[in-house]
Design a protein around this motif. Sequence first.
Motif, PDB file in Angstrom:
ATOM      1  N   CYS A   1     -24.218  34.760  -1.563  1.00  0.00           N
ATOM      2  CA  CYS A   1     -24.674  35.319  -0.147  1.00  0.00           C
ATOM      3  C   CYS A   1     -25.786  36.125  -0.335  1.00  0.00           C
ATOM      4  O   CYS A   1     -25.710  37.204  -0.952  1.00  0.00           O
ATOM      5  N   GLY A   2     -26.865  35.985   0.274  1.00  0.00           N
ATOM      6  CA  GLY A   2     -28.189  37.116   0.260  1.00  0.00           C
ATOM      7  C   GLY A   2     -27.820  38.443   1.012  1.00  0.00           C
ATOM      8  O   GLY A   2     -28.824  39.152   0.904  1.00  0.00           O
ATOM      9  N   HIS A   3     -26.717  38.787   1.512  1.00  0.00           N
ATOM     10  CA  HIS A   3     -26.442  39.749   2.091  1.00  0.00           C
ATOM     11  C   HIS A   3     -25.081  40.520   1.251  1.00  0.00           C
ATOM     12  O   HIS A   3     -25.342  41.736   0.684  1.00  0.00           O
ATOM     13  N   CYS A   4     -24.066  39.925   1.166  1.00  0.00           N
ATOM     14  CA  CYS A   4     -22.957  40.514   0.639  1.00  0.00           C
ATOM     15  C   CYS A   4     -22.857  40.242  -0.780  1.00  0.00           C
ATOM     16  O   CYS A   4     -21.851  40.889  -1.380  1.00  0.00           O
ATOM     17  N   GLY A   5     -23.418  39.160  -1.431  1.00  0.00           N
ATOM     18  CA  GLY A   5     -23.175  38.720  -2.624  1.00  0.00           C
ATOM     19  C   GLY A   5     -21.860  37.687  -3.056  1.00  0.00           C
ATOM     20  O   GLY A   5     -21.785  37.243  -4.106  1.00  0.00           O
ATOM     21  N   ALA A   6     -21.308  37.433  -1.939  1.00  0.00           N
ATOM     22  CA  ALA A   6     -19.909  36.459  -2.273  1.00  0.00           C
ATOM     23  C   ALA A   6     -20.495  35.222  -2.557  1.00  0.00           C
ATOM     24  O   ALA A   6     -21.419  34.639  -2.367  1.00  0.00           O
ATOM     25  N   LEU A   7     -19.589  34.826  -3.621  1.00  0.00           N
ATOM     26  CA  LEU A   7     -19.744  33.533  -4.263  1.00  0.00           C
ATOM     27  C   LEU A   7     -19.257  32.341  -3.609  1.00  0.00           C
ATOM     28  O   LEU A   7     -18.265  32.695  -2.811  1.00  0.00           O
ATOM     29  N   SER A   8     -20.171  31.223  -3.567  1.00  0.00           N
ATOM     30  CA  SER A   8     -19.492  30.084  -3.012  1.00  0.00           C
ATOM     31  C   SER A   8     -19.100  28.787  -3.806  1.00  0.00           C
ATOM     32  O   SER A   8     -20.197  28.927  -4.726  1.00  0.00           O
ATOM     33  N   ASP A   9     -18.092  28.206  -3.917  1.00  0.00           N
ATOM     34  CA  ASP A   9     -17.915  27.320  -4.840  1.00  0.00           C
ATOM     35  C   ASP A   9     -18.325  25.982  -4.423  1.00  0.00           C
ATOM     36  O   ASP A   9     -18.286  25.092  -4.927  1.00  0.00           O
ATOM     37  N   VAL A  10     -18.857  25.711  -3.019  1.00  0.00           N
ATOM     38  CA  VAL A  10     -19.343  24.813  -2.583  1.00  0.00           C
ATOM     39  C   VAL A  10     -20.690  24.445  -2.402  1.00  0.00           C
ATOM     40  O   VAL A  10     -21.300  25.573  -1.982  1.00  0.00           O
ATOM     41  N   VAL A  11     -21.448  23.525  -2.575  1.00  0.00           N
ATOM     42  CA  VAL A  11     -22.937  23.324  -1.950  1.00  0.00           C
ATOM     43  C   VAL A  11     -23.020  23.175  -0.486  1.00  0.00           C
ATOM     44  O   VAL A  11     -22.363  22.264   0.002  1.00  0.00           O
ATOM     45  N   PRO A  12     -23.467  24.257   0.138  1.00  0.00           N
ATOM     46  CA  PRO A  12     -23.309  24.362   1.519  1.00  0.00           C
ATOM     47  C   PRO A  12     -24.619  23.262   2.154  1.00  0.00           C
ATOM     48  O   PRO A  12     -25.465  22.924   1.418  1.00  0.00           O
ATOM     49  N   ALA A  13     -24.351  22.755   3.371  1.00  0.00           N
ATOM     50  CA  ALA A  13     -25.229  21.720   4.031  1.00  0.00           C
ATOM     51  C   ALA A  13     -26.058  22.611   4.803  1.00  0.00           C
ATOM     52  O   ALA A  13     -25.773  23.519   4.944  1.00  0.00           O
ATOM     53  N   PRO A  14     -27.289  22.081   4.622  1.00  0.00           N
ATOM     54  CA  PRO A  14     -28.346  22.863   5.376  1.00  0.00           C
ATOM     55  C   PRO A  14     -28.075  23.675   6.529  1.00  0.00           C
ATOM     56  O   PRO A  14     -28.517  24.734   6.658  1.00  0.00           O
TER      57      PRO A  14
END
Length: 163
Positions: free
Chosen positions: A26-39
């Motif tokens: 996340c460009g704000h909180c820095g949380a990591l995402s384990d999935v590739v987000p859909a646009p």
Amino acid sequence: MASAHRPTLRLVPATGEEPRSTRWFCGHCGALSDVVPAPPARVCGDCGLGLLLEARDDLVPQAGESFLIVDAALAVQALSAAAERLLAVREQDVVGRPVAELLAPADAEAGGPTGFAHAIHLSARGDDEPHRATVRPANVFGVRMSARVGLCGPPRASLVVLE
């Protein structure tokens, strides 16, 4: 009769280099995402404020680290909550402003091909190699911070992680 010679396509041999692993954050909180987000689903599910961005594993900010997202024109596009506290600014007040209003090279002599602005410019233009720089808050002298600078996106930009 002259024959027409057309170029042909050939398979280029691999360089032997392993593809680099990347992560979404996340460009704000820095949380990591384990999935590739859909646009259309790139807004952070944790804070609901930041856009999910992709960067190399060795560049992605850790939880609580201060970081900025800067475009090729050296304008701030996003700022983590930790960077807001560290630099004593609010994100909405600095987005679109030059990064030089927030951070300056700590070494007045550091310029040219090894300087802070050059590292941001290279990354935002697509250079995949991370760079290091020593910076200071623009309005404070005597404070030095190490910064990791590298490519993130989409859209393509530079991630500046303050250590």
